[in-house]
Each structure stands twice: as C-alpha cells, then as structure tokens.
Design a protein around this motif. Structure first.
Motif, PDB file in Angstrom:
ATOM      1  N   GLY A   3      45.330  14.196  62.860  1.00 59.87           N
ATOM      2  CA  GLY A   3      44.807  15.391  62.209  1.00 59.87           C
ATOM      3  C   GLY A   3      45.271  15.524  60.776  1.00 59.87           C
ATOM      4  O   GLY A   3      46.111  14.770  60.296  1.00 59.87           O
ATOM      5  N   LYS A   4      44.689  16.513  60.102  1.00 62.81           N
ATOM      6  CA  LYS A   4      45.019  16.791  58.705  1.00 62.81           C
ATOM      7  C   LYS A   4      45.894  18.031  58.610  1.00 62.81           C
ATOM      8  O   LYS A   4      45.891  18.867  59.517  1.00 62.81           O
ATOM      9  N   GLY A  27      36.571  30.720  57.857  1.00 59.77           N
ATOM     10  CA  GLY A  27      35.862  29.902  58.851  1.00 59.77           C
ATOM     11  C   GLY A  27      35.911  28.412  58.558  1.00 59.77           C
ATOM     12  O   GLY A  27      34.933  27.697  58.803  1.00 59.77           O
ATOM     13  N   LEU A  28      37.042  27.932  58.080  1.00 59.34           N
ATOM     14  CA  LEU A  28      37.171  26.524  57.690  1.00 59.34           C
ATOM     15  C   LEU A  28      37.833  25.657  58.769  1.00 59.34           C
ATOM     16  O   LEU A  28      38.107  24.486  58.532  1.00 59.34           O
ATOM     17  N   GLY A  29      38.110  26.239  59.929  1.00 61.95           N
ATOM     18  CA  GLY A  29      38.776  25.476  60.984  1.00 61.95           C
ATOM     19  C   GLY A  29      40.264  25.294  60.738  1.00 61.95           C
ATOM     20  O   GLY A  29      40.875  24.350  61.240  1.00 61.95           O
ATOM     21  N   LEU A  30      40.840  26.209  59.971  1.00 63.72           N
ATOM     22  CA  LEU A  30      42.262  26.153  59.656  1.00 63.72           C
ATOM     23  C   LEU A  30      43.033  27.059  60.608  1.00 63.72           C
ATOM     24  O   LEU A  30      42.528  28.099  61.027  1.00 63.72           O
ATOM     25  N   TRP A  91      46.774  21.066  66.435  1.00 67.88           N
ATOM     26  CA  TRP A  91      45.931  19.869  66.549  1.00 67.88           C
ATOM     27  C   TRP A  91      45.255  19.782  67.914  1.00 67.88           C
ATOM     28  O   TRP A  91      44.129  19.311  68.026  1.00 67.88           O
ATOM     29  N   ALA A  92      45.941  20.227  68.970  1.00 67.46           N
ATOM     30  CA  ALA A  92      45.354  20.186  70.318  1.00 67.46           C
ATOM     31  C   ALA A  92      44.076  21.031  70.389  1.00 67.46           C
ATOM     32  O   ALA A  92      43.188  20.762  71.193  1.00 67.46           O
ATOM     33  N   LYS A  93      43.966  22.031  69.520  1.00 67.78           N
ATOM     34  CA  LYS A  93      42.766  22.873  69.453  1.00 67.78           C
ATOM     35  C   LYS A  93      41.689  22.259  68.562  1.00 67.78           C
ATOM     36  O   LYS A  93      40.620  22.838  68.409  1.00 67.78           O
ATOM     37  N   GLY A  94      41.999  21.141  67.895  1.00 64.68           N
ATOM     38  CA  GLY A  94      41.054  20.521  66.976  1.00 64.68           C
ATOM     39  C   GLY A  94      41.016  21.165  65.600  1.00 64.68           C
ATOM     40  O   GLY A  94      40.061  20.992  64.851  1.00 64.68           O
TER      41      GLY A  94
END
Length: 188
Positions: A3-4, A27-30, A91-94
């Motif tokens: 992941g990043k 809403g950037l997936g952060l 990271w487990a949540k993506g």
C-alpha cells in the motif's frame, strides 16, 4: 507491507492538521493513522481518535515489544510514535494511510516506504505567525508555546528532506495545493 502512505509534517501550529482533516473529507480513500503519545490530552481530545494516550512506562513497554513503525522522544519524557497495527489496520481496508506526524517521524516514515510514500512539509509563513497561531489555539501554557516556537526553527530545517513543501500563508490555496499533490500521487 503493501500500500501507499502520505505523510504530512510541520512545526506545531503550521496548519498540517487542518490540511489533513480537509483531505480526509474529500473522498480520496485516505484514512488517518492515529499516532501514539505519552502527553496528556488537550481540550476535548479522545483516546483512539486524535491519539492513543499511553503513560511513559506503557509507551516504553510497547517500544521494547517492537510495536512501533517509528517513534521519537519529541520533548524530554514525551514520546510520539506510529503503531504498526495502525498501518496494517488501514491497509487491510484497502485505504491509503495518511500520517500527521512530527518532522523526524515524517523523515523516518519516508525512508521506510520510499516511492510508496508522498512526504509533504507544511511551512508557516514565519515564526512570528506560528507563535500567533499557537497563542490563538488557547490549548497550551505560555512556557509550552515558547518551547514549541523555539523548536520550530529547528523543524523548518527539515523541509528540504520532504518530497514537497506547502507554505500555509493562505489556507484556501494551501488546501487546494495539498489536494492536487495528493491526487497526483494516488494516480501514479
């Protein structure tokens, strides 16, 4: 680890938390990585939300157990650090991990993740403005503010070690610049 990660660092009062909170709402997936500390909560801070608040003894026990990605004794007897479990949870949540950490922690995290990390240094327009902001917060005693201002000049010397620097002299412009840089990194 996969992941990043995105790292925001700055002297206290430069506006990094305001920028981080803005990005979290876009809403950037952060997802925010909650740091650990052994300082007392300020204002309405809650354990597990703004920070994990541990005693100095408990913090040292967790260091000895290898539970930290990075940590530092920021002030004598006052540790801050990043729990490995926080990164793994996010990271487990993506999601992409978003850090709001001190400058040494920011440099250390960047070194660990290399190209998978975007490191952003938020710089105040001046040390005088930084002091005005800290006083305006109303959360610290005058001696603590003096300590933070003195440390700010040292912390600002770290700016060249970050991927990018955002000068927070105009909040709207700083928010827009941060969002542009984060979106570009996520798309890369």
């Amino acid at each position: 680890m996969t992941g990043k990660v995105i790292i925001f660092s700055a002297p206290s009062g430069a506006g990094k938390s305001t920028i981080v909170n803005h990005l979290l709402g876009r809403g950037l997936g952060l997802e925010f990585s909650v740091s650990a500390t052994c300082r007392l909560p300020r204002g309405k801070e809650v354990h597990g939300k703004e920070y994990y608040f541990f005693s100095v003894e408990e913090f040292r026990e967790r260091i000895a157990a290898g539970e930290f990605l990075e940590y530092e004794e920021v002030y004598p007897g006052c540790f801050y650090g990043t729990l490995l479990s926080e990164v793994e949870r996010i990271w487990a949540k993506g999601h992409t991990v978003l850090f709001d950490v001190d400058v040494v922690g920011g440099v250390n995290i960047k070194e660990k993740f290399g190209a998978r990390a975007l490191s952003v240094f938020v710089q105040p327009p001046s040390v005088e403005e930084l002091e005005r902001r800290l006083v305006g917060r109303g959360t610290d005693a005058p001696e603590k503010i003096r300590e933070r201002v003195e440390k700010a000049e040292y912390e600002m010397s770290f700016a060249p070690r970050f991927d990018t620097v955002i000068v927070n002299d105009d909040l709207s412009a700083a928010l827009a610049e941060a969002e542009r840089k984060v979106k570009a990194f996520l798309a890369s």
